[in-house]
Write an enzyme that holds these catalytic residues in place. Structure first.
Site, PDB file in Angstrom:
ATOM      1  N   CYS A 152       0.803  -1.221   0.000  1.00  0.00           N
ATOM      2  CA  CYS A 152       0.000   0.000   0.000  1.00  0.00           C
ATOM      3  C   CYS A 152       0.840   1.277   0.000  1.00  0.00           C
ATOM      4  O   CYS A 152       0.287   2.384  -0.050  1.00  0.00           O
ATOM      5  CB  CYS A 152      -0.952  -0.008   1.192  1.00  0.00           C
ATOM      6  SG  CYS A 152      -2.012  -1.465   1.215  1.00  0.00           S
ATOM      7  N   THR A 173       2.115  -7.677   9.046  1.00  0.00           N
ATOM      8  CA  THR A 173       0.857  -6.952   8.827  1.00  0.00           C
ATOM      9  C   THR A 173       0.547  -5.895   9.873  1.00  0.00           C
ATOM     10  O   THR A 173      -0.190  -4.949   9.593  1.00  0.00           O
ATOM     11  CB  THR A 173      -0.340  -7.931   8.776  1.00  0.00           C
ATOM     12  OG1 THR A 173      -0.392  -8.687   9.998  1.00  0.00           O
ATOM     13  CG2 THR A 173      -0.202  -8.881   7.595  1.00  0.00           C
ATOM     14  N   HIS A 185      -2.856   8.060   5.885  1.00  0.00           N
ATOM     15  CA  HIS A 185      -3.086   6.713   5.363  1.00  0.00           C
ATOM     16  C   HIS A 185      -4.471   6.253   5.800  1.00  0.00           C
ATOM     17  O   HIS A 185      -5.208   5.678   5.007  1.00  0.00           O
ATOM     18  CB  HIS A 185      -1.991   5.766   5.860  1.00  0.00           C
ATOM     19  CG  HIS A 185      -2.016   4.423   5.228  1.00  0.00           C
ATOM     20  ND1 HIS A 185      -2.013   4.241   3.864  1.00  0.00           N
ATOM     21  CD2 HIS A 185      -2.066   3.170   5.766  1.00  0.00           C
ATOM     22  CE1 HIS A 185      -2.034   2.938   3.585  1.00  0.00           C
ATOM     23  NE2 HIS A 185      -2.082   2.272   4.728  1.00  0.00           N
ATOM     24  N   THR A 209      -8.778   0.726   9.887  1.00  0.00           N
ATOM     25  CA  THR A 209      -8.455  -0.457  10.684  1.00  0.00           C
ATOM     26  C   THR A 209      -8.055  -0.008  12.080  1.00  0.00           C
ATOM     27  O   THR A 209      -7.556   1.109  12.278  1.00  0.00           O
ATOM     28  CB  THR A 209      -7.303  -1.268  10.072  1.00  0.00           C
ATOM     29  OG1 THR A 209      -6.126  -0.455  10.009  1.00  0.00           O
ATOM     30  CG2 THR A 209      -7.660  -1.754   8.674  1.00  0.00           C
ATOM     31  N   ALA A 245      -5.588  -1.012  14.059  1.00  0.00           N
ATOM     32  CA  ALA A 245      -4.155  -0.821  14.288  1.00  0.00           C
ATOM     33  C   ALA A 245      -3.606   0.411  13.588  1.00  0.00           C
ATOM     34  O   ALA A 245      -2.916   1.232  14.197  1.00  0.00           O
ATOM     35  CB  ALA A 245      -3.391  -2.068  13.842  1.00  0.00           C
ATOM     36  N   GLU A 304      -1.046   5.585  13.457  1.00  0.00           N
ATOM     37  CA  GLU A 304      -0.738   6.788  12.684  1.00  0.00           C
ATOM     38  C   GLU A 304      -0.991   8.041  13.512  1.00  0.00           C
ATOM     39  O   GLU A 304      -0.235   9.015  13.437  1.00  0.00           O
ATOM     40  CB  GLU A 304      -1.560   6.827  11.400  1.00  0.00           C
ATOM     41  CG  GLU A 304      -1.158   7.952  10.457  1.00  0.00           C
ATOM     42  CD  GLU A 304      -1.830   7.876   9.099  1.00  0.00           C
ATOM     43  OE1 GLU A 304      -1.404   8.622   8.187  1.00  0.00           O
ATOM     44  OE2 GLU A 304      -2.770   7.080   8.934  1.00  0.00           O
ATOM     45  N   LYS A 325     -10.220   7.728   2.397  1.00  0.00           N
ATOM     46  CA  LYS A 325     -10.567   6.330   2.130  1.00  0.00           C
ATOM     47  C   LYS A 325     -12.016   6.021   2.506  1.00  0.00           C
ATOM     48  O   LYS A 325     -12.560   5.007   2.080  1.00  0.00           O
ATOM     49  CB  LYS A 325      -9.599   5.399   2.863  1.00  0.00           C
ATOM     50  CG  LYS A 325      -8.193   5.393   2.259  1.00  0.00           C
ATOM     51  CD  LYS A 325      -7.294   4.380   2.947  1.00  0.00           C
ATOM     52  CE  LYS A 325      -5.943   4.257   2.237  1.00  0.00           C
ATOM     53  NZ  LYS A 325      -5.078   5.418   2.435  1.00  0.00           N
ATOM     54  N   HIS A 347      -9.910   1.750   0.110  1.00  0.00           N
ATOM     55  CA  HIS A 347      -8.443   1.651   0.117  1.00  0.00           C
ATOM     56  C   HIS A 347      -8.002   1.023  -1.200  1.00  0.00           C
ATOM     57  O   HIS A 347      -8.243  -0.155  -1.449  1.00  0.00           O
ATOM     58  CB  HIS A 347      -8.005   0.784   1.296  1.00  0.00           C
ATOM     59  CG  HIS A 347      -6.535   0.756   1.531  1.00  0.00           C
ATOM     60  ND1 HIS A 347      -5.618   1.369   0.684  1.00  0.00           N
ATOM     61  CD2 HIS A 347      -5.782   0.193   2.523  1.00  0.00           C
ATOM     62  CE1 HIS A 347      -4.394   1.165   1.145  1.00  0.00           C
ATOM     63  NE2 HIS A 347      -4.477   0.459   2.262  1.00  0.00           N
ATOM     64  N   PHE A 383       1.765  -3.394   4.134  1.00  0.00           N
ATOM     65  CA  PHE A 383       2.123  -4.685   4.722  1.00  0.00           C
ATOM     66  C   PHE A 383       3.609  -4.958   4.471  1.00  0.00           C
ATOM     67  O   PHE A 383       4.165  -4.558   3.451  1.00  0.00           O
ATOM     68  CB  PHE A 383       1.291  -5.801   4.091  1.00  0.00           C
ATOM     69  CG  PHE A 383      -0.131  -5.881   4.608  1.00  0.00           C
ATOM     70  CD1 PHE A 383      -0.547  -5.151   5.710  1.00  0.00           C
ATOM     71  CD2 PHE A 383      -1.048  -6.714   3.988  1.00  0.00           C
ATOM     72  CE1 PHE A 383      -1.847  -5.244   6.178  1.00  0.00           C
ATOM     73  CE2 PHE A 383      -2.358  -6.821   4.451  1.00  0.00           C
ATOM     74  CZ  PHE A 383      -2.758  -6.078   5.547  1.00  0.00           C
TER      75      PHE A 383
END
Length: 402
Positions: free
Chosen positions: A160, A267, A296, A300, A302, A307, A326, A331, A390
């Protein structure tokens, strides 16, 4: 080092097949996420995505060539054509004009299709166009052939972060004299049974199938995963003096980029990697006053928490305005960095911060101002775009108004 500026941009995503219509929809808080129509989702736990449903590849390619190119190549070529038209370069030296392409997965639908053919009908029924249409670097190959670009032909395949890395690679190439102009193209089209099924198996995707418009919720407490999108972004980069000499419209100058690795988990992101990528970009740009960050912001658990902490640590009390787009388009994986760079440049052009939609209940761990639900009119002189992938690969890019 030579100065590098952006003189042409193009974009296609689930909200529009050109940069102006899609950016307008993004700013208005519209959402392109809907039920998947390209395959039967009956057996899938995830049934929604940011599909592009009104794109006809025959409008940008010879119909005989369409079958030779996976959908990600078709989308990339569409964005590239818009960017090249926008740049209005009447004549150029073909040998000093290169391509920097990007994709995270590439021709996954083509791989899926021919795997089934091989299993059901045998290897002799595999198309001779299979391999050329699925390879990620063929995006750059098709684009270079279209315009006769004989300069460096590069390809970034960093999940990504690929789109952002492709911009950085193009910028480096021009800075050191490897080319005078570079066409950056990031594209992704992995909305297929294997793509959706694979990410769903990782529990990475939202399962809010009954309410697709509300499914992607960056930084919101109720977020439950990202929504896969498809699309492409393209940018024409060139030497500043050349752009000035031909009277080109300049969207912005690339003044900083940063790259880093987490070395932590395949991940799960680490705080250190994104922090160092942003810090490196700011250091290269000589620590400018950044007005806006296109985060970004994947929706999610995490990423959004991580971030937030990285931005807060780097900027302290001078945190810029932030948003994630997004929620509107999903995404777009390896294309995300290129698309979001275009969005950032257009935000700077129009003096407006796009909203983070569906941010109804901020997560206490996501405590910064993310421009919730409504765009904000604001003069922007310097913008940053973040992309994290990832494998713990990170990229940040900074553009300044010229």
């Amino acid at each position: 080092m030579r100065r590098v500026v952006v003189t042409g941009i193009g974009m296609i995503n689930s909200l529009g097949i050109d940069k102006e219509s899609s950016f307008k929809a993004i700013v208005n808080g519209e959402c392109g996420i809907k039920s998947i129509s390209s395959f039967n989702t009956e057996q899938h736990s995830v049934k929604i995505a940011g599909e592009i449903t009104d794109f006809d590849p025959n409008t940008i390619m010879n119909p005989k060539e369409v079958k030779k190119a996976d959908r990600f190549i078709q989308l990339g070529l569409a964005a590239a054509k818009e960017a090249m038209s926008d740049a209005q370069i009447a004549q150029y030296d073909h040998e000093t004009f290169g391509v920097s392409s990007a994709s995270g997965i590439g021709g996954l639908p083509t791989i899926e299709k021919h795997s089934v053919i091989n299993f059901e009908r045998g290897p002799r029924r595999i198309s001779p166009f299979f391999i050329p249409s699925a390879l990620i670097n063929m995006l750059g190959g098709f684009v270079s052939i279209e315009y006769g670009l004989k300069g460096p032909n590069l390809s970034s395949v960093t999940a990504c972060a690929a789109g952002t890395h492709a911009i950085a690679e193009a910028t480096k190439t021009i800075m050191i004299g490897g080319a005078d102009k570079m066409l950056v193209v990031g594209a992704e089209a992995a909305i297929c049974e294997v793509g959706i099924g694979g990410f769903a198996a990782m529990k990475a995707l939202s399962t809010r199938n009954d309410d697709p418009k509300k499914a992607s919720r960056p930084f919101d407490k109720q977020r439950d995963g990202f929504i896969m999108g498809e699309g492409a972004g393209a940018l024409v980069l060139e030497v500043y003096e050349d752009a000035i000499a031909r009277g080109a419209h300049i969207y912005g100058e690339v003044i900083g980029f940063g790259e880093s690795g987490d070395a932590n988990h395949i991940t799960t992101p680490a705080l250190d990697g994104p922090f160092r990528a942003m810090r490196a970009a700011c250091k290269m740009a000589k620590m400018p006053q950044i007005d806006y960050i296109n985060a970004h912001g994947t929706s999610t658990q995490a990423n959004d928490k991580n971030e937030t902490a990285a931005i807060a640590e780097l900027f302290g009390e001078k945190v810029p305005l932030i948003s994630s787009t997004k929620g509107q388009i999903g995404h777009c994986l390896g294309a995300a960095g290129a698309i979001e760079a275009v969005i950032s440049l257009m935000a700077m052009r129009d003096s407006i911060v796009p909203p983070t939609i569906n941010l109804d209940e901020p997560d206490p761990d996501c405590y910064l101002d993310y421009t919730p639900n409504k765009a904000l009119a604001k003069e922007l002189h310097c913008v940053m775009s973040n992309s994290f992938g990832f494998g713990g690969t990170n990229g940040s890019i900074i553009f300044r108004r010229v």
